[in-house]
Design a protein around this motif. Sequence first.
Motif, mmCIF file in Angstrom:
data_model
loop_
_atom_site.group_PDB
_atom_site.id
_atom_site.type_symbol
_atom_site.label_atom_id
_atom_site.label_comp_id
_atom_site.label_asym_id
_atom_site.label_seq_id
_atom_site.Cartn_x
_atom_site.Cartn_y
_atom_site.Cartn_z
ATOM 1 N N GLU A 1 0.833 -1.199 0.000
ATOM 2 C CA GLU A 1 0.000 0.000 0.000
ATOM 3 C C GLU A 1 0.870 1.253 0.000
ATOM 4 O O GLU A 1 1.859 1.326 0.736
ATOM 5 N N PHE B 1 -2.076 4.144 -3.963
ATOM 6 C CA PHE B 1 -2.565 2.924 -4.622
ATOM 7 C C PHE B 1 -2.243 1.730 -3.730
ATOM 8 O O PHE B 1 -1.456 1.830 -2.772
ATOM 9 N N LEU C 1 -0.883 -4.677 -11.451
ATOM 10 C CA LEU C 1 -1.470 -3.342 -11.406
ATOM 11 C C LEU C 1 -0.729 -2.431 -12.371
ATOM 12 O O LEU C 1 0.506 -2.451 -12.431
ATOM 13 N N LEU D 1 0.269 1.444 -13.616
ATOM 14 C CA LEU D 1 0.325 2.883 -13.349
ATOM 15 C C LEU D 1 0.369 3.558 -14.711
ATOM 16 O O LEU D 1 1.377 3.475 -15.415
ATOM 17 N N ARG E 1 -6.018 -3.910 -13.057
ATOM 18 C CA ARG E 1 -6.482 -2.568 -12.707
ATOM 19 C C ARG E 1 -5.457 -1.555 -13.191
ATOM 20 O O ARG E 1 -4.282 -1.895 -13.366
ATOM 21 N N VAL F 1 -4.183 2.424 -12.162
ATOM 22 C CA VAL F 1 -4.224 3.684 -11.417
ATOM 23 C C VAL F 1 -3.646 4.749 -12.339
ATOM 24 O O VAL F 1 -2.515 4.615 -12.818
ATOM 25 N N SER G 1 -2.588 10.858 -8.248
ATOM 26 C CA SER G 1 -3.352 9.682 -8.679
ATOM 27 C C SER G 1 -4.817 10.099 -8.740
ATOM 28 O O SER G 1 -5.387 10.540 -7.748
ATOM 29 N N ASN H 1 -8.699 5.001 -10.236
ATOM 30 C CA ASN H 1 -8.308 3.628 -9.931
ATOM 31 C C ASN H 1 -9.428 2.738 -10.439
ATOM 32 O O ASN H 1 -10.468 2.600 -9.804
ATOM 33 N N GLU I 1 -14.074 7.936 -10.712
ATOM 34 C CA GLU I 1 -14.836 6.735 -10.406
ATOM 35 C C GLU I 1 -15.655 6.279 -11.614
ATOM 36 O O GLU I 1 -16.004 7.086 -12.478
#
Length: 642
Positions: free
Chosen positions: A277, A292, A300, A302, A481, A483, A490, A493, A562
Motif C-alpha cells: 500500500e 494505490f 497493477l 500505473l 487494474r 491507477v 493519482s 483507480n 470513479e
Amino acid sequence: MTMATASIEQTASGTIMLSASGVSKRFGSTRALVDAALEVRSGEVHGLLGANGAGKSTLSRIVSGHIARDAGEMSYAGSPFAIRSTRDALRAGIALVAQETSLAPEMSVLENIFLPELGRAGRLSYGALRKRAHAILSRLGRDHALPLDAEVRRLSAAQKQLVEIAKALALDASLVIFDEPTASLSPSEVDRLFDIMARLRDDGRGLIFVSHRLEEVFAITDRVTILREGTTVARNLETAQLSQSDIIRHMVGRELDAIYGNREAVRATPSGEIVFEVENLAARPEVRNVSFSVRRGEVLGLGGLVGAGRSEAVEAIFGLRPRDAGTIRIDGKAVDPRTPADAIALGIGLVAEDRRAQNIVPDLTVRENLLLAHIGRHKGFGLGYGQRSRKVTDLLGKLGLPADRLDSNLLNFSGGMQQKVIIARWLLVEPTILILDEPTKGVDIGTRSSIYAILRDIAAEGVAVIVISSDFEELLGVCERVVVVSDGLSIANLPTSVLNEEKLTLLAAPRTSTERNVSLLRSLSAEFGATAFWALVDGDELICLGAASADGAPEIGLAAGEAATGAETAIARAVTEKSEGFVTEPETGLQTLLVPMRNKRGHDLGWIGLTLAAGKAVPDPRDIVERVIARTDAEETTGPNR
C-alpha cells in the motif's frame, strides 16, 4: 467520405516518387537488410512497419543518405538515384525527421530552420529569413507556435519536432521521412503533428512514417510496407483494408491475442490479500499526492503520460529520491525504505525505465549483470553464485537466454535480450513486489510477448506486480487494474474491464488541459445552481473525469475518477436516452442534459452533463451546446499546454 477513404483516393492518383528494390545492408556479421523493397507515391503517407531489428530505421537512413546500401536499386522522381550522402538526399528533396532531433541547441529557432544556409557565402537577411519562416509555419497551420528568437534547447519535444519539419520545408523537401516522431509526444501533440502531416500530404509531398504504435498507423497512413528480419514481407497494402491482427501477423507471424495471452482470463483471475500500500506519497515537485494498493498475485498498471510523475513515484518508493510525505505498508506494516538496499531487503524489486543508464553495468558479463541483485542480498564471504545456479539454469530456459553466452558482454545482445536479463535479475532474488517501469520500451513485439508471459507467471506465483507504461494498449492487455497518474496526482483507480485506450487517454490528460473543462463545469454549476460533470459514456457505463456542484445542488452518485453504471447513479434515464434536451428522472424529478464533445478528428472527448433539481427552470439546451463547442474549439486552436 472518411479520412482513410479520401487518403487512398489521393494516393491512387499520385506518381511514384521513390522506388527501392533488392536493398541489402550488412553491419559486420549482422544482416540488417536482405532484399528489401519500398515504393512511395506523391500525396500519400506511407507507413514503414516492423518489429525491433526488422530494418525500418536502416532503410530510412539509406533513403535519406545517412548510410550507404551494399546492394540494390533505387530510383527517385523517375530516374536512377545514386545517393552517397545526406547532402545528395537534401539536394534531391529528401529529408529525415528523426525521433532524436539533430538541431543546434544553443542557436535560435530561426537559425536552426535555415541552418544549411548559414554556411553559404555572402550576407544573410534575417528579415527575409523571418518572413520565409512565417510563411513555412503558416503553411503548416502553426504560424504562432514557435518563438523564432528562442534558443532551441528551451523548446518542448513537440516544438523541436516542428523546427525539424520547418527545416525540411526550408530545403523544399518533397519526400519527408518521419522516424518514430511521436515517441516523446503527448496524445494532443500527436494529433497536431498528424494535422501537419496531413497538410504536407495534401500539398502533394510524399511522407514515410515509421512507428511501433499501430493506432497511429491507422490514424494517419494511406498504405504500409512491412519488414521482418530485414526483408519486405508485405508491400503497398492499403491501410483501410487492414486490421491490427493483419499487421501483427505480418510483423511477427502471430495474432494479437497471442501477444498478450488470454486477457479475459487475466481479468477474471482472483488476486489475494493486499500486500503493498502507498498512501498520500509526495516527492515534490514531480510527485504531489499518489495513492494505490496492490494485491498478492495482481498485475497493477500505473498509467499516464510522460512526465506525469509515475517514474518519480516509484523512485521515491525504492529509495532513489527523498520522500516529503506518505506512508508505505507491506502486509499492513508501515515501512520506511530510504535507500535501494532498504527496499531490496523489504522484498521490493525495480526494473527502471532507462535500460542503459539505470539497469546495465556495461563492463560486466551477462552472468555478472544477472546476479547483481543477488550480490546485494548475499551475506558472507565470496559472491555466492553457487546458491543460485539451479535457479539461473531454470530462468535461462524459461526466458530463452543462451546458457553458452553467460560470460559474454551484455551489450553484445539485443535490447530485448538485455531486458530479459534485467527482469531475470530480480526473479532470482524472489521479490514480494516487483515494479517494472516501461518494461517493453524499445523491444519488438515478439520479445514483448515473452515479457508479458513472464509477468503472468510471476503473478501466478503470488508476486505483486506493478507495471508503469505509456502504452495504454499494453496496460489494458496485461493489467487487472490501472491507477491513472496526472501531474503528480493519482486521479483514478479502475478495473481494465471498463477501460479502453481512448478513455485512458482522456483520464491521463494533464491537469493543465482538463482544468479548462473543469472551469466550464464550475461556471455551469454556479450559474444554474446545478451539478455539472464531465464523463466518458459507453453504453450504460460512465467514468467521471471531473465534477462541480453549487451549494444545494443535487447529488448524482458520480465522483471524479470513479466508474459507475447508469443504474448506480441518480440520472439513469438520462444516461439511457442521451437526448438532445433535458431528461427528467421519473422518481426524483432530476433534470439532466448530456452534451457530447468531439474533436475535429471525430474522437470522443466525453460528455458534459448538467443536472438540476426537480422543478427548477432549465436553460436553453442550445446555449449549453454552444458553450461546449466553444470550449472544444478553443482546445483545438491553442492546444492543452498553452
